[in-house]
Design a protein around this motif. Structure first.
Motif, PDB file in Angstrom:
ATOM      1  N   GLN A   4      -0.332   7.610  -7.701  1.00 29.96           N
ATOM      2  CA  GLN A   4      -1.059   6.839  -6.687  1.00 29.96           C
ATOM      3  C   GLN A   4      -0.981   7.508  -5.317  1.00 29.96           C
ATOM      4  OE1 GLN A   4       1.125   3.207  -7.537  1.00 29.96           O
ATOM      5  NE2 GLN A   4      -0.804   2.149  -7.978  1.00 29.96           N
ATOM      6  N   ILE A   5       0.206   7.955  -4.944  1.00 30.92           N
ATOM      7  CA  ILE A   5       0.343   8.596  -3.631  1.00 30.92           C
ATOM      8  C   ILE A   5      -0.434   9.914  -3.594  1.00 30.92           C
ATOM      9  CG2 ILE A   5       2.501   9.928  -3.900  1.00 30.92           C
ATOM     10  CD1 ILE A   5       1.921   7.695  -0.929  1.00 30.92           C
ATOM     11  N   GLN A   6      -0.474  10.630  -4.714  1.00 34.26           N
ATOM     12  CA  GLN A   6      -1.246  11.872  -4.762  1.00 34.26           C
ATOM     13  C   GLN A   6      -2.746  11.595  -4.619  1.00 34.26           C
ATOM     14  OE1 GLN A   6       0.331  14.384  -4.049  1.00 34.26           O
ATOM     15  NE2 GLN A   6       1.166  15.497  -5.789  1.00 34.26           N
ATOM     16  N   ARG A   7      -3.227  10.546  -5.270  1.00 32.25           N
ATOM     17  CA  ARG A   7      -4.649  10.179  -5.126  1.00 32.25           C
ATOM     18  C   ARG A   7      -4.957   9.784  -3.690  1.00 32.25           C
ATOM     19  NH1 ARG A   7      -3.729   7.901 -10.234  1.00 32.25           N
ATOM     20  NH2 ARG A   7      -3.466   5.816  -9.365  1.00 32.25           N
ATOM     21  N   LYS A   8      -4.048   9.059  -3.081  1.00 26.46           N
ATOM     22  CA  LYS A   8      -4.257   8.642  -1.696  1.00 26.46           C
ATOM     23  C   LYS A   8      -4.262   9.851  -0.764  1.00 26.46           C
ATOM     24  CE  LYS A   8      -3.097   4.647   0.495  1.00 26.46           C
ATOM     25  NZ  LYS A   8      -2.208   3.588   0.956  1.00 26.46           N
ATOM     26  N   LEU A   9      -3.331  10.770  -0.950  1.00 24.70           N
ATOM     27  CA  LEU A   9      -3.301  11.989  -0.133  1.00 24.70           C
ATOM     28  C   LEU A   9      -4.576  12.803  -0.322  1.00 24.70           C
ATOM     29  CD1 LEU A   9       0.418  13.009  -0.679  1.00 24.70           C
ATOM     30  CD2 LEU A   9      -0.618  12.262   1.488  1.00 24.70           C
ATOM     31  N   SER A  10      -5.049  12.890  -1.552  1.00 22.49           N
ATOM     32  CA  SER A  10      -6.297  13.617  -1.828  1.00 22.49           C
ATOM     33  C   SER A  10      -7.478  12.956  -1.127  1.00 22.49           C
ATOM     34  CB  SER A  10      -6.565  13.694  -3.329  1.00 22.49           C
ATOM     35  OG  SER A  10      -5.599  14.514  -3.942  1.00 22.49           O
ATOM     36  N   ALA A  11      -7.512  11.633  -1.124  1.00 24.91           N
ATOM     37  CA  ALA A  11      -8.606  10.918  -0.481  1.00 24.91           C
ATOM     38  C   ALA A  11      -8.580  11.107   1.035  1.00 24.91           C
ATOM     39  CB  ALA A  11      -8.544   9.431  -0.829  1.00 24.91           C
ATOM     40  N   VAL A  12      -7.404  11.085   1.633  1.00 30.79           N
ATOM     41  CA  VAL A  12      -7.287  11.190   3.083  1.00 30.79           C
ATOM     42  C   VAL A  12      -7.422  12.631   3.563  1.00 30.79           C
ATOM     43  CG1 VAL A  12      -5.723  10.861   5.051  1.00 30.79           C
ATOM     44  CG2 VAL A  12      -5.899   9.087   3.289  1.00 30.79           C
ATOM     45  N   VAL A 107      -6.134   7.078   7.722  1.00 35.69           N
ATOM     46  CA  VAL A 107      -4.824   7.132   7.065  1.00 35.69           C
ATOM     47  C   VAL A 107      -4.372   5.763   6.572  1.00 35.69           C
ATOM     48  CG1 VAL A 107      -2.389   7.759   7.347  1.00 35.69           C
ATOM     49  CG2 VAL A 107      -4.171   9.188   8.396  1.00 35.69           C
ATOM     50  N   LEU A 108      -4.530   4.744   7.405  1.00 36.51           N
ATOM     51  CA  LEU A 108      -4.019   3.413   7.048  1.00 36.51           C
ATOM     52  C   LEU A 108      -5.083   2.501   6.448  1.00 36.51           C
ATOM     53  CD1 LEU A 108      -1.789   2.725  10.173  1.00 36.51           C
ATOM     54  CD2 LEU A 108      -1.122   3.755   7.979  1.00 36.51           C
ATOM     55  N   GLY A 109      -6.347   2.889   6.577  1.00 40.48           N
ATOM     56  CA  GLY A 109      -7.419   2.078   6.018  1.00 40.48           C
ATOM     57  C   GLY A 109      -7.668   0.794   6.774  1.00 40.48           C
ATOM     58  N   LEU A 172       2.115   7.800  11.057  1.00 38.46           N
ATOM     59  CA  LEU A 172       1.193   6.997  10.249  1.00 38.46           C
ATOM     60  C   LEU A 172       1.494   7.118   8.761  1.00 38.46           C
ATOM     61  CD1 LEU A 172      -2.149   7.621  12.163  1.00 38.46           C
ATOM     62  CD2 LEU A 172      -0.624   5.628  12.300  1.00 38.46           C
ATOM     63  N   LEU A 173       1.885   8.307   8.315  1.00 44.43           N
ATOM     64  CA  LEU A 173       2.204   8.493   6.892  1.00 44.43           C
ATOM     65  C   LEU A 173       3.482   7.758   6.492  1.00 44.43           C
ATOM     66  CD1 LEU A 173       1.318  12.266   6.372  1.00 44.43           C
ATOM     67  CD2 LEU A 173       0.054  10.260   5.556  1.00 44.43           C
ATOM     68  N   ARG A 174       4.294   7.388   7.443  1.00 43.59           N
ATOM     69  CA  ARG A 174       5.516   6.641   7.144  1.00 43.59           C
ATOM     70  C   ARG A 174       5.320   5.129   7.203  1.00 43.59           C
ATOM     71  NH1 ARG A 174      10.513   9.981   9.871  1.00 43.59           N
ATOM     72  NH2 ARG A 174      10.069  11.954   8.818  1.00 43.59           N
ATOM     73  N   GLN A 175       4.126   4.695   7.544  1.00 46.13           N
ATOM     74  CA  GLN A 175       3.862   3.265   7.661  1.00 46.13           C
ATOM     75  C   GLN A 175       3.767   2.607   6.282  1.00 46.13           C
ATOM     76  OE1 GLN A 175       3.836   1.624  10.722  1.00 46.13           O
ATOM     77  NE2 GLN A 175       4.621   3.663  11.200  1.00 46.13           N
ATOM     78  N   HIS A 176       4.196   1.376   6.239  1.00 43.93           N
ATOM     79  CA  HIS A 176       4.169   0.593   5.001  1.00 43.93           C
ATOM     80  C   HIS A 176       2.772   0.547   4.407  1.00 43.93           C
ATOM     81  CE1 HIS A 176       4.368  -2.989   2.412  1.00 43.93           C
ATOM     82  NE2 HIS A 176       5.630  -2.626   2.254  1.00 43.93           N
ATOM     83  N   GLU A 177       1.753   0.399   5.267  1.00 43.91           N
ATOM     84  CA  GLU A 177       0.371   0.317   4.767  1.00 43.91           C
ATOM     85  C   GLU A 177      -0.046   1.564   4.000  1.00 43.91           C
ATOM     86  OE1 GLU A 177      -0.217  -1.550   8.971  1.00 43.91           O
ATOM     87  OE2 GLU A 177       1.232  -0.226   8.022  1.00 43.91           O
ATOM     88  N   PHE A 178       0.466   2.708   4.397  1.00 42.18           N
ATOM     89  CA  PHE A 178       0.122   3.932   3.681  1.00 42.18           C
ATOM     90  C   PHE A 178       0.946   4.061   2.399  1.00 42.18           C
ATOM     91  CE2 PHE A 178       0.575   8.354   2.490  1.00 42.18           C
ATOM     92  CZ  PHE A 178      -0.763   8.724   2.402  1.00 42.18           C
ATOM     93  N   LEU A 179       2.229   3.834   2.480  1.00 44.03           N
ATOM     94  CA  LEU A 179       3.125   4.076   1.352  1.00 44.03           C
ATOM     95  C   LEU A 179       3.061   3.008   0.270  1.00 44.03           C
ATOM     96  CD1 LEU A 179       6.197   5.257   3.405  1.00 44.03           C
ATOM     97  CD2 LEU A 179       4.729   6.692   1.962  1.00 44.03           C
TER      98      LEU A 179
END
Length: 181
Positions: A4-12, A107-109, A172-179
Motif C-alpha cells: 500500500q505504501i509503495q502504491r501511494k509513493l508511486s501515485a504521489v 501528499v496528504l490528499g 508531510l510524509l511523516r503525517q498520519h494521513e499519509f502513513l
C-alpha cells in the motif's frame, strides 16, 4: 502494508521507494508466503524507524529531482521556484503558501486553505529551515550529494530553499494521513 505504501509513493512521486523490499518489507508488515504468512497487525518500533527512513530518503531524492525538472514537468513544485524566499514580500509568502497547499493536496490528499493553521504550521517550518540554514556558516549552497542521486547536475540552493522544501516534504510524509490513510 508495504504494498500500500509503495502504491501511494508511486501515485504521489511517480515511483516507489526502492529500499522497501525483502527483509525491510517483512519488518514493515509484509509477508513472503513461505516463512511469514501473517501480516504484523500492530505498529512496531521497526515500522516507525522504517517510516522515518522512508520519509527522509524519499523527500531527499524527490525534492531535488523535482526542482531539476522544468516547471511544467514537476509533480511537487510546479508553481514555485527555489529563489522565492519567505518574508521578502507578501507576494512571495502567498506563492509559498500556494505551493504548500499544492503539497498538502498531493501528499496528504486534502485541501487546506492558504490561511489555515495547517498551512501556517508548514509555512513556519519552511521559513525556519531557510532562516536556520542562512545563519549557519560554511553550509554548502547546493543540495546535499546524497539527495542528488540520479541527477545529472547538482541543484543549486544558494538560499537554502530546496533544503527547506525537502524538510517540508519529510514532514508531510511523516503525517498520519499519509502513513495510515
Amino acid at each position: 502494508t508495504p504494498e500500500q505504501i509503495q502504491r501511494k509513493l508511486s501515485a504521489v512521486f511517480g515511483q516507489p521507494w526502492a529500499d522497501l523490499n525483502g527483509q525491510l518489507a517483512i519488518l514493515y508488515g509484509g509477508i513472503d508466503s513461505r516463512e511469514v504468512t501473517e501480516r504484523a497487525a500492530d505498529p512496531s518500533g521497526a515500522m516507525g524507524a522504517i517510516q522515518r527512513t522512508l520519509s527522509n530518503d524519499v523527500a531527499c531524492k524527490q525534492t531535488a529531482l523535482d526542482f531539476s525538472r522544468k516547471p511544467a514537468e514537476r509533480r511537487l513544485f510546479p508553481n514555485i521556484e527555489p529563489d522565492v524566499l519567505p518574508g521578502k514580500s507578501k507576494e512571495a509568502d502567498a506563492n509559498i503558501r500556494r505551493a504548500i497547499v499544492h503539497l498538502h493536496q498531493r501528499v496528504l490528499g486534502r485541501y487546506d486553505a492558504p490561511d489555515s493553521k495547517e498551512v501556517e504550521r508548514t509555512f513556519q517550518l519552511f521559513a525556519g529551515i531557510v532562516r536556520d540554514a542562512a545563519n549557519r556558516k560554511g553550509l554548502d549552497a547546493q543540495e546535499n550529494n546524497a539527495c542528488r542521486q540520479g541527477l545529472l547536475a547538482p541543484v543549486p540552493d544558494p538560499n537554502y530553499t530546496v533544503r527547506a522544501w525537502r524538510g517540508v516534504v519529510t514532514y508531510l510524509l511523516r503525517q498520519h494521513e499519509f502513513l495510515y490513510e
